[in-house]
Design an enzyme around this catalytic site. Structure first.
Site, PDB file in Angstrom:
ATOM      1  N   GLU A 145       0.856  -1.185   0.000  1.00 33.15           N
ATOM      2  CA  GLU A 145       0.000   0.000   0.000  1.00 33.15           C
ATOM      3  C   GLU A 145       0.893   1.236   0.000  1.00 33.15           C
ATOM      4  O   GLU A 145       1.794   1.369   0.829  1.00 33.15           O
ATOM      5  CB  GLU A 145      -0.901  -0.013   1.249  1.00 33.15           C
ATOM      6  CG  GLU A 145      -1.754   1.233   1.332  1.00 33.15           C
ATOM      7  CD  GLU A 145      -3.110   1.007   1.991  1.00 33.15           C
ATOM      8  OE1 GLU A 145      -3.506  -0.143   2.171  1.00 33.15           O
ATOM      9  OE2 GLU A 145      -3.758   2.013   2.320  1.00 33.15           O
ATOM     10  N   ARG A 146       0.644   2.124  -0.962  1.00 33.74           N
ATOM     11  CA  ARG A 146       1.434   3.353  -1.117  1.00 33.74           C
ATOM     12  C   ARG A 146       2.920   3.044  -1.342  1.00 33.74           C
ATOM     13  O   ARG A 146       3.783   3.827  -0.942  1.00 33.74           O
ATOM     14  CB  ARG A 146       1.280   4.267   0.089  1.00 33.74           C
ATOM     15  CG  ARG A 146      -0.153   4.510   0.527  1.00 33.74           C
ATOM     16  CD  ARG A 146      -1.026   5.011  -0.592  1.00 33.74           C
ATOM     17  NE  ARG A 146      -2.382   5.297  -0.136  1.00 33.74           N
ATOM     18  CZ  ARG A 146      -3.346   5.739  -0.933  1.00 33.74           C
ATOM     19  NH1 ARG A 146      -3.120   5.923  -2.220  1.00 33.74           N
ATOM     20  NH2 ARG A 146      -4.540   5.976  -0.471  1.00 33.74           N
ATOM     21  N   GLU A 269     -10.819   4.695   8.942  1.00 28.70           N
ATOM     22  CA  GLU A 269     -10.975   4.341   7.530  1.00 28.70           C
ATOM     23  C   GLU A 269     -11.537   2.934   7.354  1.00 28.70           C
ATOM     24  O   GLU A 269     -11.038   2.153   6.541  1.00 28.70           O
ATOM     25  CB  GLU A 269      -9.633   4.481   6.791  1.00 28.70           C
ATOM     26  CG  GLU A 269      -9.090   5.892   6.824  1.00 28.70           C
ATOM     27  CD  GLU A 269      -7.855   6.115   5.946  1.00 28.70           C
ATOM     28  OE1 GLU A 269      -7.773   7.198   5.351  1.00 28.70           O
ATOM     29  OE2 GLU A 269      -6.995   5.227   5.876  1.00 28.70           O
ATOM     30  N   ARG A 302      -2.464   3.763  16.978  1.00 22.03           N
ATOM     31  CA  ARG A 302      -2.432   4.937  16.107  1.00 22.03           C
ATOM     32  C   ARG A 302      -3.562   5.923  16.399  1.00 22.03           C
ATOM     33  O   ARG A 302      -4.691   5.518  16.680  1.00 22.03           O
ATOM     34  CB  ARG A 302      -2.490   4.516  14.641  1.00 22.03           C
ATOM     35  CG  ARG A 302      -1.266   3.735  14.225  1.00 22.03           C
ATOM     36  CD  ARG A 302      -1.400   3.257  12.805  1.00 22.03           C
ATOM     37  NE  ARG A 302      -0.887   4.174  11.813  1.00 22.03           N
ATOM     38  CZ  ARG A 302      -1.541   4.529  10.724  1.00 22.03           C
ATOM     39  NH1 ARG A 302      -2.770   4.126  10.500  1.00 22.03           N
ATOM     40  NH2 ARG A 302      -0.969   5.327   9.841  1.00 22.03           N
ATOM     41  N   LYS A 337       0.516  10.878  13.531  1.00 22.52           N
ATOM     42  CA  LYS A 337       1.111  11.390  12.292  1.00 22.52           C
ATOM     43  C   LYS A 337       1.608  12.814  12.495  1.00 22.52           C
ATOM     44  O   LYS A 337       1.020  13.564  13.274  1.00 22.52           O
ATOM     45  CB  LYS A 337       0.083  11.362  11.159  1.00 22.52           C
ATOM     46  CG  LYS A 337      -0.194   9.961  10.642  1.00 22.52           C
ATOM     47  CD  LYS A 337      -1.017   9.989   9.369  1.00 22.52           C
ATOM     48  CE  LYS A 337      -1.270   8.556   8.905  1.00 22.52           C
ATOM     49  NZ  LYS A 337      -2.064   8.488   7.659  1.00 22.52           N
ATOM     50  N   ASP A 342      -2.895  14.385   6.880  1.00 25.54           N
ATOM     51  CA  ASP A 342      -2.357  13.132   6.362  1.00 25.54           C
ATOM     52  C   ASP A 342      -1.108  13.316   5.503  1.00 25.54           C
ATOM     53  O   ASP A 342      -1.198  13.281   4.285  1.00 25.54           O
ATOM     54  CB  ASP A 342      -3.436  12.416   5.532  1.00 25.54           C
ATOM     55  CG  ASP A 342      -3.063  10.982   5.230  1.00 25.54           C
ATOM     56  OD1 ASP A 342      -2.048  10.519   5.769  1.00 25.54           O
ATOM     57  OD2 ASP A 342      -3.788  10.336   4.458  1.00 25.54           O
ATOM     58  N   GLU A 364       4.798   9.682  13.777  1.00 24.55           N
ATOM     59  CA  GLU A 364       4.840   8.829  12.586  1.00 24.55           C
ATOM     60  C   GLU A 364       5.045   9.725  11.372  1.00 24.55           C
ATOM     61  O   GLU A 364       4.275  10.654  11.142  1.00 24.55           O
ATOM     62  CB  GLU A 364       3.522   8.050  12.460  1.00 24.55           C
ATOM     63  CG  GLU A 364       3.401   7.242  11.171  1.00 24.55           C
ATOM     64  CD  GLU A 364       2.069   6.480  11.060  1.00 24.55           C
ATOM     65  OE1 GLU A 364       1.479   6.098  12.083  1.00 24.55           O
ATOM     66  OE2 GLU A 364       1.619   6.284   9.914  1.00 24.55           O
ATOM     67  N   GLU A 370       3.742   9.173  -0.799  1.00 24.09           N
ATOM     68  CA  GLU A 370       2.349   9.076  -1.246  1.00 24.09           C
ATOM     69  C   GLU A 370       1.836  10.405  -1.786  1.00 24.09           C
ATOM     70  O   GLU A 370       1.142  10.447  -2.791  1.00 24.09           O
ATOM     71  CB  GLU A 370       1.469   8.617  -0.075  1.00 24.09           C
ATOM     72  CG  GLU A 370      -0.011   8.703  -0.381  1.00 24.09           C
ATOM     73  CD  GLU A 370      -0.901   8.270   0.783  1.00 24.09           C
ATOM     74  OE1 GLU A 370      -0.373   7.834   1.821  1.00 24.09           O
ATOM     75  OE2 GLU A 370      -2.139   8.388   0.641  1.00 24.09           O
ATOM     76  N   HIS A 498      -4.187  18.675   0.408  1.00 27.84           N
ATOM     77  CA  HIS A 498      -5.074  17.610  -0.053  1.00 27.84           C
ATOM     78  C   HIS A 498      -5.871  17.944  -1.310  1.00 27.84           C
ATOM     79  O   HIS A 498      -7.061  17.619  -1.406  1.00 27.84           O
ATOM     80  CB  HIS A 498      -6.027  17.187   1.068  1.00 27.84           C
ATOM     81  CG  HIS A 498      -6.178  15.682   1.135  1.00 27.84           C
ATOM     82  ND1 HIS A 498      -6.514  14.935   0.035  1.00 27.84           N
ATOM     83  CD2 HIS A 498      -6.027  14.794   2.152  1.00 27.84           C
ATOM     84  CE1 HIS A 498      -6.564  13.655   0.378  1.00 27.84           C
ATOM     85  NE2 HIS A 498      -6.262  13.540   1.649  1.00 27.84           N
ATOM     86  N   TRP A 521     -12.830  13.456   1.659  1.00 30.47           N
ATOM     87  CA  TRP A 521     -11.845  12.937   0.718  1.00 30.47           C
ATOM     88  C   TRP A 521     -11.789  13.794  -0.547  1.00 30.47           C
ATOM     89  O   TRP A 521     -11.151  13.433  -1.525  1.00 30.47           O
ATOM     90  CB  TRP A 521     -12.168  11.467   0.357  1.00 30.47           C
ATOM     91  CG  TRP A 521     -11.804  10.483   1.437  1.00 30.47           C
ATOM     92  CD1 TRP A 521     -11.079  10.750   2.562  1.00 30.47           C
ATOM     93  CD2 TRP A 521     -12.121   9.079   1.505  1.00 30.47           C
ATOM     94  NE1 TRP A 521     -10.938   9.613   3.325  1.00 30.47           N
ATOM     95  CE2 TRP A 521     -11.567   8.567   2.709  1.00 30.47           C
ATOM     96  CE3 TRP A 521     -12.828   8.199   0.682  1.00 30.47           C
ATOM     97  CZ2 TRP A 521     -11.696   7.230   3.098  1.00 30.47           C
ATOM     98  CZ3 TRP A 521     -12.949   6.869   1.065  1.00 30.47           C
ATOM     99  CH2 TRP A 521     -12.386   6.386   2.256  1.00 30.47           C
TER     100      TRP A 521
HETATM  101  C1  BDP Z   1      -3.312   7.386   4.250  1.00 30.62           C
HETATM  102  C2  BDP Z   1      -3.217   6.429   3.121  1.00 30.62           C
HETATM  103  C3  BDP Z   1      -3.856   5.109   3.389  1.00 30.62           C
HETATM  104  C4  BDP Z   1      -3.412   4.584   4.733  1.00 30.62           C
HETATM  105  C5  BDP Z   1      -3.735   5.603   5.791  1.00 30.62           C
HETATM  106  C6  BDP Z   1      -3.192   5.244   7.164  1.00 30.62           C
HETATM  107  O1  BDP Z   1      -3.807   7.035   1.998  1.00 30.62           O
HETATM  108  O2  BDP Z   1      -3.501   4.245   2.350  1.00 30.62           O
HETATM  109  O3  BDP Z   1      -4.023   3.383   5.031  1.00 30.62           O
HETATM  110  O4  BDP Z   1      -3.135   6.819   5.489  1.00 30.62           O
HETATM  111  O5  BDP Z   1      -2.164   5.791   7.526  1.00 30.62           O
HETATM  112  O6  BDP Z   1      -2.243   8.260   4.096  1.00 30.62           O
HETATM  113  O7  BDP Z   1      -3.770   4.437   7.872  1.00 30.62           O
END
Ligand code: BDP
Length: 678
Positions: A145-146, A269, A302, A337, A342, A364, A370, A498, A521
């Site tokens: 992923e990413r 998510e 997290r 984060k 994000d 983090e 990404e 974003h 989003w």
């Molecule tokens: C976002 C990403 C996604 C991740 C999410 C995360 O788009 O793919 O699953 O963060 O950190 O940046 O959980």
């Protein structure tokens, strides 16, 4: 005849092919001392796998005087750290632990490789953080992923029997920069990760990594008891569920006695979590912490949580976690984060830092790009990481930087840790772009010592990865050090955020607003462009996200006159005609910023082309072609954003800057077929 010629060509090219620089050696391009001056003479007592590696590195690559490796109990306070000093006869490396000796060896090899003065060494190093961890977002099916560097390094189907040589190379690279922990799998975790057959595979990797001082961790799916164990639910207060985790922990530690612990993405998510059962994040985290505690394991929980609601997304994690402060076990650390949204090109620091006063907190960062042009764009991330770490939260008064809140120097934090989402895949050069290796390197170096400057890190990396020649080092360093700001300029200047193409996040889509889609989003949710102006009002008249910052920051951010201009549109909805500090209107300023981003990338192309004599052909060409992509993308970003925002500002693009080369309607039609692997 033709065949003969082909053979001849292959024969002639063979040495070139053999010695071609494909980037696979990373920054570990130490000259081989077997062909060099002298092999090291090592004095050391004891035997142990870590020590063996330290000795092997020295005998293979060290060209200097005698080195003595010595463990000393009195140096335990240095944790993984070490001392290095010169005597007339030798260099002594001493440490409390064997891993400290290994890190010390990489230190002197780095000094040698960067041609530093090693005649009078007197060095003491102690890492800033205890847990210096890479988070791989790798799935069990081999996708990442990413990830932008090919498939996953972890060959789950071949494990535990077949071992890729890259496992050890990876461990060595991490050890050379002080990274001591690894999470193998995606935070969007498959419950299968905890299946016995997968744990046996993990055990084999843990055995390879251990001598390099690396402990392994796993991302876990909160629903594992139900999905994997067949239980009725995964309610953290259900005794059966607790027992399931307890048995699982016992099973893991039997295989991997030094297993590090769990990383958990819960109720975020769409991932399951304690809230599915009316419980809190603390209930969930504590249940796991309790089963890991007897083995010394930790839970990294997290704080990346948000849901489609009326509340500003930037505020949600704080609102959810603040009431839980003081309710977490002492082996839980909340992983936050760097920014409140994000991993954007620029964000203010996350207001949770410092706000949780009785809870351990860790930062983090995202090493994988990404939101920064994938592995196509040259963006050196040390300045971004440092910007957050050096931000003053004012939580415990002036000087409460994110670094000091998280490294335990300000508060008596039990666990100190820092995480980076890895940019590593199976590509020959590991990261897809040679310059992206620098971001892996920078994360490791800052996790070891967050006071290192970006300049110092870039300097080391360039010299180790390419050459010590100043004609190369200086221009390339300038390019790296300015690259993050350049990218902000051509993507999202002045606090914009974003406004990426939906889902895959490559390229601009400021017009993005899918009917019926999740508003949080959609780019239009974030930039709020209208005829009056641009930007997200997060002051008292808007979402009041500024109130989550400690004074005086809430007032500074909340006032359009005092808000730093590089965060202006993050916190304010600003009129197009607003006068910026340099006298330009907002519209002019933003136009010039986009233009300057483009111009800088064009200049990087020129810089790089001049570097041809100093670099091997293979790496030269690869970077040259990546810069072409970045240049084209920068123009794409500039045209898309300026032409789109112009439909609101209704003002001419300042005549001094390059004219758009695209039509807005054509840009709107671009739909890249880039799959986002979940
Ligand atoms: C976002 C990403 C996604 C991740 C999410 C995360 O788009 O793919 O699953 O963060 O950190 O940046 O959980």
């Amino acid at each position: 005849m033709r065949n003969l010629r082909t053979y001849l060509l292959i024969f002639l090219l063979f040495p070139l092919i053999l010695f071609a620089e494909d980037g696979s050696k990373l920054w570990l391009r130490f000259p081989d001392s077997q062909n060099g001056i002298s092999a090291a003479k090592i004095i050391s007592k004891g035997k142990n796998l870590t020590l063996d590696i330290a000795k092997k590195e020295l005998t293979t690559y060290w060209q200097g005087q005698i080195v003595e490796l010595r463990t000393e109990k009195s140096l335990h306070y240095l944790k993984d750290g070490y001392r290095i000093y010169s005597t007339p006869e030798k260099i002594v490396i001493s440490a409390g632990k064997q891993t400290g000796l290994l890190y010390g060896v990489y230190h002197i090899l780095r000094l040698q490789q960067t041609k530093s003065d090693i005649s009078h060494l007197n060095i003491t190093e102690k890492p800033s953080y205890d847990v210096r961890i890479l988070n791989h977002w790798d799935n069990l099916d081999g996708s990442v992923e990413r990830g932008y560097a090919g498939k996953s390094l972890w060959k789950w189907d071949d494990l535990p029997n077949k071992l890729s040589p890259r496992y050890e190379e990876y461990a060595r690279a991490n050890a050379s920069i002080g990274i001591n922990s690894v999470v193998f799998n995606n935070v969007n975790a498959s419950p299968n990760m905890l299946r016995t057959d997968y744990l046996q595979k993990v055990k084999v990797l843990a055995d390879i990594f251990r001598p390099y001082g690396i402990r392994v961790y796993l991302s876990v799916n909160f629903s594992s008891p139900k999905v994997l164990g067949g239980l009725e639910n995964s309610d953290p207060l259900n005794k059966e569920v607790h027992k399931w985790w307890k048995d699982k922990a016992a099973e893991i530690y039997k295989l991997i006695p030094d297993f590090g612990g769990f990383l958990v993405k819960a109720n975020s998510e769409g991932q399951p979590g304690p809230q599915d059962y009316g419980r809190t994040h603390a209930d969930g985290a504590n249940m796991m912490a309790d089963v890991l505690k007897p083995f010394g394991g930790i839970v990294m929980w997290r704080a990346f949580v948000y849901s489609p609601s009326k509340e500003d997304r930037a505020k949600q994690a704080y609102l959810e976690f603040l009431p839980l402060d003081g309710k977490f076990r002492d082996n839980v650390i909340v992983q936050i984060k760097n920014g409140p949204i994000d991993f954007q090109p620029r964000e203010p620091f996350n207001p949770l830092f410092g706000a949780l006063k009785k809870t351990s907190e860790m930062a983090e960062f995202q090493i994988t790009q990404e939101y920064l042009g994938f592995s196509n764009h040259l963006v050196f991330l040390a300045p971004l990481f440092k910007e957050t770490l050096e931000s003053d939260t004012y939580a415990d008064g002036k000087g409460s930087t994110v670094a000091k809140i998280t490294d335990g120097s300000l508060r008596n934090t039990k666990i100190t840790a820092i995480a980076g989402v890895a940019n590593i895949g199976e590509d020959t050069n590991w990261t897809g772009n040679i310059f992206a290796q620098a971001n892996w390197y920078a994360f490791g170096r800052l996790a070891w010592n967050h006071e290192l400057s970006s300049e110092k890190i870039a300097d080391e990396w360039i010299k180790m990865t390419f050459t010590n020649q100043q004609e190369f080092v200086n221009p390339v360093k300038d390019m790296m050090l300015s690259s993050r700001e350049t990218t902000v300029d051509y993507m999202m200047p002045l606090g914009l955020h974003h406004i990426f193409a939906f889902d895959h996040h490559y390229g601009p889509e400021p017009w993005g607003d899918i009917p019926g889609g999740r508003p949080d989003w959609m780019p239009v949710y974030y930039h709020k462009a209208d005829e009056n102006g641009l930007g997200f009002d997060r002051t008292e008249t808007g979402s009041n996200a500024v109130s989550q910052y400690f004074p005086p920051l809430n007032a500074i951010f909340g006032n359009i006159e005092t808000c730093p201009e590089n965060l202006l549109l993050w916190f304010h909805h600003v009129p197009w005609t607003y006068k910026m500090k340099d006298g330009k209107t907002l519209w002019e300023e933003i136009s010039f910023k986009y233009d300057s981003g483009v111009k800088n990338v064009r200049a990087y192309q020129k810089t790089w082309d001049k570097m041809e004599p100093y670099v091997d052909a293979e790496r030269f060409r690869q970077i040259q072609s990546k810069l072409k992509v970045q240049s084209k993308d920068a123009v794409w970003w500039k045209d898309a954003c300026l032409l789109y925002f112009q439909t609101f500002s209704k003002m001419p693009i300042p005549y001094e800057i390059e004219r758009p080369v695209h039509e807005l309607d054509d840009l709107k039609k671009i739909k890249l077929d880039l799959k986002h692997h979940n």
